[in-house]
Design a protein around this motif. Structure first.
Motif, mmCIF file in Angstrom:
data_model
loop_
_atom_site.group_PDB
_atom_site.id
_atom_site.type_symbol
_atom_site.label_atom_id
_atom_site.label_comp_id
_atom_site.label_asym_id
_atom_site.label_seq_id
_atom_site.Cartn_x
_atom_site.Cartn_y
_atom_site.Cartn_z
ATOM 1 N N UNK A 126 0.895 -1.230 0.002
ATOM 2 C CA UNK A 126 -0.015 0.150 0.060
ATOM 3 C C UNK A 126 0.701 1.287 0.134
ATOM 4 N N UNK A 127 2.097 1.212 -0.654
ATOM 5 C CA UNK A 127 3.099 2.179 -0.651
ATOM 6 C C UNK A 127 2.975 2.926 0.680
ATOM 7 N N UNK A 128 3.132 2.025 1.944
ATOM 8 C CA UNK A 128 3.221 2.578 3.085
ATOM 9 C C UNK A 128 4.827 2.578 3.594
ATOM 10 N N UNK A 129 5.364 2.912 4.553
ATOM 11 C CA UNK A 129 6.622 2.964 5.124
ATOM 12 C C UNK A 129 7.103 1.924 6.199
ATOM 13 N N UNK A 130 8.099 2.000 6.667
ATOM 14 C CA UNK A 130 8.708 1.016 7.704
ATOM 15 C C UNK A 130 8.114 1.720 8.982
ATOM 16 N N UNK A 131 7.914 2.993 9.019
ATOM 17 C CA UNK A 131 7.281 3.709 10.431
ATOM 18 C C UNK A 131 5.689 3.450 10.386
ATOM 19 N N UNK A 132 5.037 2.887 9.521
ATOM 20 C CA UNK A 132 3.753 2.663 9.524
ATOM 21 C C UNK A 132 3.769 1.063 9.732
ATOM 22 N N UNK B 36 6.173 -3.603 -8.863
ATOM 23 C CA UNK B 36 6.368 -3.167 -10.275
ATOM 24 C C UNK B 36 7.924 -2.628 -10.430
ATOM 25 N N UNK B 37 8.397 -2.419 -9.548
ATOM 26 C CA UNK B 37 9.647 -1.622 -9.726
ATOM 27 C C UNK B 37 9.674 0.079 -9.362
ATOM 28 N N UNK B 38 8.445 0.248 -9.013
ATOM 29 C CA UNK B 38 8.414 1.810 -8.806
ATOM 30 C C UNK B 38 8.850 2.095 -7.096
ATOM 31 N N UNK B 39 9.746 3.125 -7.352
ATOM 32 C CA UNK B 39 10.390 3.327 -5.991
ATOM 33 C C UNK B 39 9.357 4.465 -5.443
ATOM 34 N N UNK B 40 9.871 4.795 -4.155
ATOM 35 C CA UNK B 40 9.294 5.757 -3.458
ATOM 36 C C UNK B 40 10.108 6.328 -2.124
ATOM 37 N N UNK B 41 10.141 7.460 -1.922
ATOM 38 C CA UNK B 41 10.970 7.715 -0.747
ATOM 39 C C UNK B 41 10.424 7.262 0.443
ATOM 40 N N UNK B 42 11.342 6.787 1.469
ATOM 41 C CA UNK B 42 10.904 6.356 2.639
ATOM 42 C C UNK B 42 11.972 5.232 3.424
ATOM 43 N N UNK B 43 11.534 4.853 4.497
ATOM 44 C CA UNK B 43 12.463 3.829 5.307
ATOM 45 C C UNK B 43 11.793 2.387 5.169
ATOM 46 N N UNK B 44 12.602 1.449 5.167
ATOM 47 C CA UNK B 44 12.308 -0.093 5.433
ATOM 48 C C UNK B 44 12.114 0.098 7.196
ATOM 49 N N UNK B 45 11.456 -1.281 7.235
ATOM 50 C CA UNK B 45 11.156 -1.575 8.633
ATOM 51 C C UNK B 45 12.372 -1.433 9.554
#
Length: 162
Positions: free
Chosen positions: A61-67, A126-135
């Motif tokens: 869901x285009x979420x991040x490690x923080x989520x 799909x290979x699409x990147x987004x800014x963010x941190x992993x868990x």
């Protein structure tokens, strides 16, 4: 005493990535830091008992490690399996190791749903990147560890300069 650095095992040439490969970071300072005993190596996923190779995983869901840490997002495999619990354990293990060994810095592979810090993938495979941190990167940052991606080694060198 010189600062210790937690480093992704794949960057040190260990074949621990999901695809069974390494992604060694070839930089002269790595050899220097290793000779000085400053590097503490971990593959968070392997520390949590995940196999190599393993199915690719992304934060849904285009979420991040923080989520994920907050319980609002999941880490899922390409096959649909939910591996959130393993990624949370991996992050906990990395934070514990950083604390036990006095690591104030971390040098982690970018793009990983665990170690990514500059970018992660959007959960669509799909290979699409987004800014963010992993868990793991998010957990380390929350624990006060300064996290640098493999592409930011120059900034880490600058940060450690006397």
């Amino acid at each position: 005493m010189q600062s210790k650095i937690l480093v992704s095992a794949c960057l040190m040439g260990h074949a621990v990535r999901y695809d069974g490969r390494a992604k060694p970071l070839l930089h002269p300072v790595i050899e220097t830091w290793q000779a000085e005993g400053r590097l503490v190596t971990i593959c968070p996923e392997m520390s949590a008992g995940m196999p190599v190779p393993r199915s690719p995983a992304e934060i849904a869901g285009a979420a991040t490690g923080e989520e994920v840490l907050a319980g609002r997002a999941r880490v899922v495999e390409l096959t649909g399996g939910d591996v959130t619990a393993a990624f949370l354990q991996a992050a906990e293990n990395a934070v514990a190791l950083a604390r036990q060994t006095g690591c104030r810095y971390a040098l982690l592979i970018d793009g990983s749903p665990s170690c990514g810090s500059g970018f992660i993938y959007d959960g669509t495979f799909s290979g699409r990147r987004q800014a963010g941190n992993g868990v793991t990167a998010a957990a380390l940052k929350a624990a006060g560890v300064e996290v640098f991606s493999d592409g930011e080694i120059g900034q880490l060198i600058g940060r450690l300069a006397p």
